[in-house]
Design an enzyme around this catalytic site. Structure first.
Site, PDB file in Angstrom:
ATOM      1  N   TYR A 153     -16.121  -1.131   7.434  1.00 50.27           N
ATOM      2  CA  TYR A 153     -14.747  -0.732   7.761  1.00 50.27           C
ATOM      3  C   TYR A 153     -14.426  -1.118   9.214  1.00 50.27           C
ATOM      4  CZ  TYR A 153     -10.711   2.418   8.243  1.00 50.27           C
ATOM      5  OH  TYR A 153      -9.462   2.948   8.458  1.00 50.27           O
ATOM      6  N   LYS A 194     -11.763  -3.771  10.835  1.00 50.10           N
ATOM      7  CA  LYS A 194     -10.701  -3.305  11.731  1.00 50.10           C
ATOM      8  C   LYS A 194     -10.697  -4.101  13.037  1.00 50.10           C
ATOM      9  CE  LYS A 194      -8.538  -0.474   9.167  1.00 50.10           C
ATOM     10  NZ  LYS A 194      -7.155  -0.784   8.756  1.00 50.10           N
ATOM     11  N   ASP A 243       0.087  -7.357  -5.143  1.00 47.29           N
ATOM     12  CA  ASP A 243      -1.306  -7.293  -4.694  1.00 47.29           C
ATOM     13  C   ASP A 243      -1.424  -8.162  -3.438  1.00 47.29           C
ATOM     14  OD1 ASP A 243      -3.990  -7.614  -4.279  1.00 47.29           O
ATOM     15  OD2 ASP A 243      -4.477  -8.142  -6.359  1.00 47.29           O
ATOM     16  N   GLY A 289       0.833  -1.217   0.000  1.00 44.62           N
ATOM     17  CA  GLY A 289       0.000   0.000   0.000  1.00 44.62           C
ATOM     18  C   GLY A 289       0.857   1.252   0.000  1.00 44.62           C
ATOM     19  N   GLY A 314      -0.448   4.752  -1.283  1.00 45.94           N
ATOM     20  CA  GLY A 314      -1.599   5.384  -0.637  1.00 45.94           C
ATOM     21  C   GLY A 314      -1.224   6.601   0.194  1.00 45.94           C
ATOM     22  N   GLN A 315      -2.222   7.118   0.908  1.00 44.32           N
ATOM     23  CA  GLN A 315      -2.023   8.368   1.666  1.00 44.32           C
ATOM     24  C   GLN A 315      -0.867   8.243   2.659  1.00 44.32           C
ATOM     25  OE1 GLN A 315      -4.911   9.413   4.633  1.00 44.32           O
ATOM     26  NE2 GLN A 315      -4.261  11.550   4.724  1.00 44.32           N
ATOM     27  N   ILE A 330      -6.013  11.113   9.479  1.00 44.10           N
ATOM     28  CA  ILE A 330      -4.650  11.580   9.208  1.00 44.10           C
ATOM     29  C   ILE A 330      -4.707  12.741   8.209  1.00 44.10           C
ATOM     30  CG2 ILE A 330      -2.346  10.951   8.395  1.00 44.10           C
ATOM     31  CD1 ILE A 330      -3.169   9.400  10.886  1.00 44.10           C
TER      32      ILE A 330
HETATM   33  N1  SER Z   1      -9.449   8.035   8.081  1.00 39.42           N
HETATM   34  C1  SER Z   1     -10.240   6.836   8.143  1.00 39.42           C
HETATM   35  C2  SER Z   1     -11.573   7.032   7.560  1.00 39.42           C
HETATM   36  O1  SER Z   1     -12.084   8.120   7.665  1.00 39.42           O
HETATM   37  C3  SER Z   1     -10.388   6.406   9.558  1.00 39.42           C
HETATM   38  O2  SER Z   1      -9.489   5.446   9.869  1.00 39.42           O
HETATM   39  O3  SER Z   1     -12.127   6.110   7.047  1.00 39.42           O
END
Ligand code: SER
Length: 320
Positions: free
Chosen positions: A142, A146, A53, A8, A11-12, A172
Site C-alpha cells: 500500500y 502511495k 473500471d 470509486g 467506496g467509503q 477516516i
Molecule cells: N485508512 C487507510 C488504511 O488503513 C490508510 O490510508 O489502509
C-alpha cells in the site's frame, strides 16, 4: 460550472464525497463512477451513475468524453491490510488505475484530485510531528503504491501541466459506508459495536497512536484543495492533513463517556499492528494550513458525539 467524475464513488469516501459534490456543484454535474459494488439508492438516484473500471483506460476515457468531464476525483484503491494479502492486485488498481486516470486527464485537460495516505510513510520517517517533506520508505505494498502515486502526480503536473492535487489522508472515521481492509478501520468498527451493545475486540495494541479524521473534514479537505488558488500552492500533492491523533484506549474512553458499560479487549493482529507501528503517530499539517487554509472542524469528543448520534439512529431503523 464544473463537470465532475468521481471514480470509486461507491467506496467509503466516495459514497459521501459524491453527495457533497452534488450538493455544491449541482446533481447533474457530478457523475458517480462505480466498478462492481451496487450503489446505495441515494447515490444512484441523486445524479448520474456510470459503471467505469479505472484499470480500463478506454472505458475511463469514454466516460470522461461522454459527460464532458473537467474534474476527476480519483478514489479507487486497495487499503493497507488487503494490499498485503493481494499485493499484485494492489499494484494493479492503485498504480495502473492512477496512471490511466492521469493519462485521461492529460489528454482531456481535466483537473484531478488524488488521495495519498499516512501509509506513504515508514519506520525511517520521524513518526512524531511528521513533516510534509521527509523520508518516505514504507515497507508495505500500500505504501509503495502511495509513494509511487505521489511522485507520478508531481510528474504529471511538472511535465504535462496537469492540475493534479492531493492530500495524505489519515484514518477516516465515517458512518455511511464501512472501510474495507485498512489498518485504521478499528476506529470505525468500535462505534458500531458500542451502538450494538457489544464488547469490542481491538486488533491494535494499547498505545498505538495514529492520525485520524472525521468524514466531514475529509470531504472539506478534498473540496477546499481543489478550489484553492493555485498560485498559493507550493506543494501540489500529498499535503499532510490531520484532525486528531489517538490510540485505542483513548477512543474507548471517549465512547465510554456516552456508553458507560462499553467494554473492550485486545486480540492483536500482527500484520496490522506492524503496519500501524510504521505509520506516523501525528503528522504536521502546517503546509496545508498555510497554502490553502486547511482547518479541521472535528476533534475526538465532537466526532464521537456525532458518530454515536448518527449510528444510534441508523441502528434504530434496523440498518445494522
Ligand atoms: N485508512 C487507510 C488504511 O488503513 C490508510 O490510508 O489502509
Amino acid at each position: 460550472m464544473k463537470k465532475i467524475l468521481v471514480t470509486g464513488a461507491v467506496g467509503q469516501i466516495g459514497s459521501e464525497l459524491t453527495l457533497a459534490l452534488r450538493e455544491r456543484y449541482g446533481s447533474d454535474n457530478v457523475v458517480a463512477g462505480g466498478r462492481k459494488t451496487e450503489p446505495s439508492p441515494q447515490l444512484r438516484d441523486s445524479g448520474p451513475f456510470e459503471w467505469v473500471d479505472c484499470t480500463n483506460l478506454g472505458a475511463l476515457n469514454e466516460a470522461v468524453k461522454k459527460y464532458k468531464i473537467d474534474t476527476m476525483y480519483h478514489l479507487p484503491a486497495l487499503l493497507s491490510a488487503v494490499a498485503e494479502a493481494k499485493p499484485q492486485m494492489a499494484w494493479h488498481v492503485n498504480i495502473n488505475g492512477l496512471y490511466n486516470a492521469l493519462e485521461v486527464c492529460r489528454e482531456q485537460g481535466c483537473a484531478i484530485f488524488v488521495p495519498s495516505s499516512i501509509g506513504a510513510f515508514g519506520l525511517s520517517t520521524p513518526l512524531d510531528n511528521t513533516p510534509q517533506d521527509t523520508v518516505q520508505r514504507p515497507n508495505t505494498m500500500y505504501g509503495v503504491t502511495k509513494v509511487a502515486g505521489e511522485l507520478l502526480c508531481d510528474y504529471y503536473h511538472k511535465r504535462f501541466g496537469v492540475d493534479v492535487r492531493g492530500v495524505r489522508y489519515p484514518g477516516i472515521v465515517s458512518n455511511v459506508t464501512l472501510p474495507g481492509g485498512g489498518t485504521t478501520d478499528y476506529a470505525v468498527a468500535i462505534y458500531y459495536e458500542a451502538v450494538k451493545g457489544n464488547k469490542f475486540t481491538c486488533y491494535l495494541k494499547e498505545g498505538t497512536y495514529l492520525d485520524m479524521m472525521y468524514m466531514p473534514d475529509a470531504i472539506k479537505a478534498g473540496i477546499d484543495l481543489m478550489e484553492a488558488d493555485p498560485s498559493r500552492l507550493k506543494h501540489r500533492n500529498a499535503f499532510n492533513v490531520t484532525a486528531m491523533s489517538f490510540a485505542p484506549e483513548i477512543i474507548f474512553q471517549e465512547i465510554k463517556k456516552h456508553v458507560p458499560d462499553f467494554e473492550m479487549d485486545y486480540q492483536v493482529d500482527p500484520v496490522r499492528q506492524a503496519i500501524a507501528e510504521s505509520w506516523p503517530n501525528k503528522m504536521d499539517d502546517i503546509c496545508a494550513r498555510e497554502e490553502w487554509g486547511w482547518a479541521p472542524e472535528y476533534d475526538l469528543p465532537k466526532m464521537t458525539a456525532d458518530m454515536l448520534k448518527v449510528l444510534r439512529e441508523r441502528h434504530a431503523r434496523g440498518d445494522f
